[in-house]
Write a protein that holds these residues in place. Sequence first.
Motif, PDB file in Angstrom:
ATOM      1  N   GLU A 186       0.825  -1.212   0.000  1.00 27.12           N
ATOM      2  CA  GLU A 186       0.000   0.000   0.000  1.00 27.12           C
ATOM      3  C   GLU A 186       0.860   1.264   0.000  1.00 27.12           C
ATOM      4  OE1 GLU A 186      -3.215   2.111  -0.689  1.00 27.12           O
ATOM      5  OE2 GLU A 186      -3.239  -0.079  -0.603  1.00 27.12           O
ATOM      6  N   VAL A 187       1.946   1.250   0.761  1.00 31.10           N
ATOM      7  CA  VAL A 187       2.860   2.397   0.789  1.00 31.10           C
ATOM      8  C   VAL A 187       3.446   2.614  -0.606  1.00 31.10           C
ATOM      9  CG1 VAL A 187       5.023   3.289   1.757  1.00 31.10           C
ATOM     10  CG2 VAL A 187       3.395   2.095   3.249  1.00 31.10           C
ATOM     11  N   ALA A 188       3.891   1.548  -1.241  1.00 36.65           N
ATOM     12  CA  ALA A 188       4.487   1.656  -2.581  1.00 36.65           C
ATOM     13  C   ALA A 188       3.454   2.145  -3.601  1.00 36.65           C
ATOM     14  CB  ALA A 188       5.071   0.311  -2.999  1.00 36.65           C
ATOM     15  N   PHE A 189       2.231   1.632  -3.508  1.00 39.48           N
ATOM     16  CA  PHE A 189       1.170   2.078  -4.421  1.00 39.48           C
ATOM     17  C   PHE A 189       0.915   3.579  -4.256  1.00 39.48           C
ATOM     18  CE2 PHE A 189      -0.887  -2.376  -3.870  1.00 39.48           C
ATOM     19  CZ  PHE A 189      -0.009  -2.937  -4.777  1.00 39.48           C
ATOM     20  N   GLU A 190       0.858   4.039  -3.012  1.00 35.40           N
ATOM     21  CA  GLU A 190       0.571   5.454  -2.753  1.00 35.40           C
ATOM     22  C   GLU A 190       1.672   6.359  -3.310  1.00 35.40           C
ATOM     23  OE1 GLU A 190      -0.297   6.075   1.383  1.00 35.40           O
ATOM     24  OE2 GLU A 190      -2.056   4.777   1.319  1.00 35.40           O
ATOM     25  N   VAL A 191       2.915   5.969  -3.147  1.00 37.71           N
ATOM     26  CA  VAL A 191       4.010   6.769  -3.696  1.00 37.71           C
ATOM     27  C   VAL A 191       3.920   6.786  -5.225  1.00 37.71           C
ATOM     28  CG1 VAL A 191       6.518   6.910  -3.982  1.00 37.71           C
ATOM     29  CG2 VAL A 191       5.542   6.502  -1.713  1.00 37.71           C
ATOM     30  N   GLY A 192       3.704   5.636  -5.835  1.00 39.34           N
ATOM     31  CA  GLY A 192       3.568   5.584  -7.292  1.00 39.34           C
ATOM     32  C   GLY A 192       2.416   6.433  -7.793  1.00 39.34           C
ATOM     33  N   GLU A 193       1.280   6.346  -7.119  1.00 36.12           N
ATOM     34  CA  GLU A 193       0.117   7.144  -7.514  1.00 36.12           C
ATOM     35  C   GLU A 193       0.394   8.635  -7.345  1.00 36.12           C
ATOM     36  OE1 GLU A 193      -3.076   5.458  -5.195  1.00 36.12           O
ATOM     37  OE2 GLU A 193      -3.034   3.602  -6.368  1.00 36.12           O
ATOM     38  N   GLY A 194       1.129   9.002  -6.306  1.00 35.76           N
ATOM     39  CA  GLY A 194       1.493  10.405  -6.107  1.00 35.76           C
ATOM     40  C   GLY A 194       2.308  10.950  -7.263  1.00 35.76           C
ATOM     41  N   ILE A 195       3.167  10.115  -7.820  1.00 34.22           N
ATOM     42  CA  ILE A 195       3.967  10.531  -8.974  1.00 34.22           C
ATOM     43  C   ILE A 195       3.080  10.671 -10.207  1.00 34.22           C
ATOM     44  CG2 ILE A 195       5.788   9.792 -10.571  1.00 34.22           C
ATOM     45  CD1 ILE A 195       7.134   8.535  -8.017  1.00 34.22           C
ATOM     46  N   ILE A 196       2.244   9.679 -10.457  1.00 35.39           N
ATOM     47  CA  ILE A 196       1.363   9.713 -11.630  1.00 35.39           C
ATOM     48  C   ILE A 196       0.408  10.904 -11.569  1.00 35.39           C
ATOM     49  CG2 ILE A 196      -0.500   8.443 -12.818  1.00 35.39           C
ATOM     50  CD1 ILE A 196       2.435   7.403 -13.260  1.00 35.39           C
TER      51      ILE A 196
ATOM     52  N   ARG B 247       9.540  12.558  -7.549  1.00 37.21           N
ATOM     53  CA  ARG B 247      10.150  11.226  -7.513  1.00 37.21           C
ATOM     54  C   ARG B 247       9.780  10.533  -6.208  1.00 37.21           C
ATOM     55  NH1 ARG B 247      16.322  11.956  -9.698  1.00 37.21           N
ATOM     56  NH2 ARG B 247      15.834  13.366 -11.401  1.00 37.21           N
ATOM     57  N   GLY B 248      10.077   9.237  -6.158  1.00 35.81           N
ATOM     58  CA  GLY B 248       9.818   8.468  -4.950  1.00 35.81           C
ATOM     59  C   GLY B 248      11.025   7.656  -4.543  1.00 35.81           C
ATOM     60  N   ILE B 249      11.141   7.421  -3.246  1.00 34.96           N
ATOM     61  CA  ILE B 249      12.174   6.556  -2.698  1.00 34.96           C
ATOM     62  C   ILE B 249      11.492   5.622  -1.719  1.00 34.96           C
ATOM     63  CG2 ILE B 249      14.289   6.430  -1.334  1.00 34.96           C
ATOM     64  CD1 ILE B 249      14.966   9.254  -2.465  1.00 34.96           C
ATOM     65  N   LEU B 250      11.658   4.327  -1.958  1.00 37.54           N
ATOM     66  CA  LEU B 250      11.016   3.309  -1.138  1.00 37.54           C
ATOM     67  C   LEU B 250      12.047   2.326  -0.601  1.00 37.54           C
ATOM     68  CD1 LEU B 250       8.025   2.555  -3.528  1.00 37.54           C
ATOM     69  CD2 LEU B 250       7.875   3.686  -1.294  1.00 37.54           C
ATOM     70  N   CYS B 251      11.843   1.884   0.627  1.00 36.47           N
ATOM     71  CA  CYS B 251      12.754   0.929   1.253  1.00 36.47           C
ATOM     72  C   CYS B 251      11.961  -0.171   1.942  1.00 36.47           C
ATOM     73  CB  CYS B 251      13.622   1.621   2.317  1.00 36.47           C
ATOM     74  SG  CYS B 251      14.541   3.040   1.717  1.00 36.47           S
ATOM     75  N   CYS B 252      12.483  -1.370   1.866  1.00 36.99           N
ATOM     76  CA  CYS B 252      11.991  -2.501   2.655  1.00 36.99           C
ATOM     77  C   CYS B 252      13.234  -3.319   3.001  1.00 36.99           C
ATOM     78  CB  CYS B 252      10.924  -3.305   1.905  1.00 36.99           C
ATOM     79  SG  CYS B 252      11.458  -4.153   0.396  1.00 36.99           S
ATOM     80  N   GLY B 253      13.074  -4.539   3.438  1.00 38.99           N
ATOM     81  CA  GLY B 253      14.232  -5.337   3.814  1.00 38.99           C
ATOM     82  C   GLY B 253      15.226  -5.517   2.688  1.00 38.99           C
TER      83      GLY B 253
END
Length: 160
Positions: A44-54, A60-66
């Motif tokens: 959901e976090v990744a989707f929200e960042v992507g949608e914010g860009i679109i 731009r977006g920066i995402l982190c997980c393990g």
Amino acid sequence: MRIGLGSDHNAFDMKESLKNYIQELGHEVVDYGCHSCSEVDYPEVAFEVGEGIIQNKLDRGILCCGTGIGVAIAAGKVPGIRAALCHDTYSAERAQKSNNAQVLTMGSKVIGIELAKQVVKTYLESHFSGGNSGRKVQQITDKEQEFLKGDAVHHEKTYK
């Protein structure tokens, strides 16, 4: 630039360090969470960042997980998003210059915060150069549009 930043619980500490660092570099940060070390699912976090860009709310977006893999896959499901998993500065530069990747992903269990800062700085300082790369990115965009219209053949395999 306005940067969307997000993580899961595995990368919460990295996200928090990067938030301050990105602001020090002079960029605005929009924090999409997570907001603690409590377990959270990253899609959901990744989707929200992507949608914010679109939606042109973010540059731009920066995402982190393990590992950075999960958030890259999830962000890449947002039509029009190109997410690049990068754990070195050369890949971060090429993600932007050659692939016009709007989202950078990294793994907190793969690299340390100091290298992550270098990767982020390089990514944010790099800009798409077009040229031969523009043609290739356009081919990717065209194929994505073909799939979205239903013109491409879909093969779905169910895994149990």
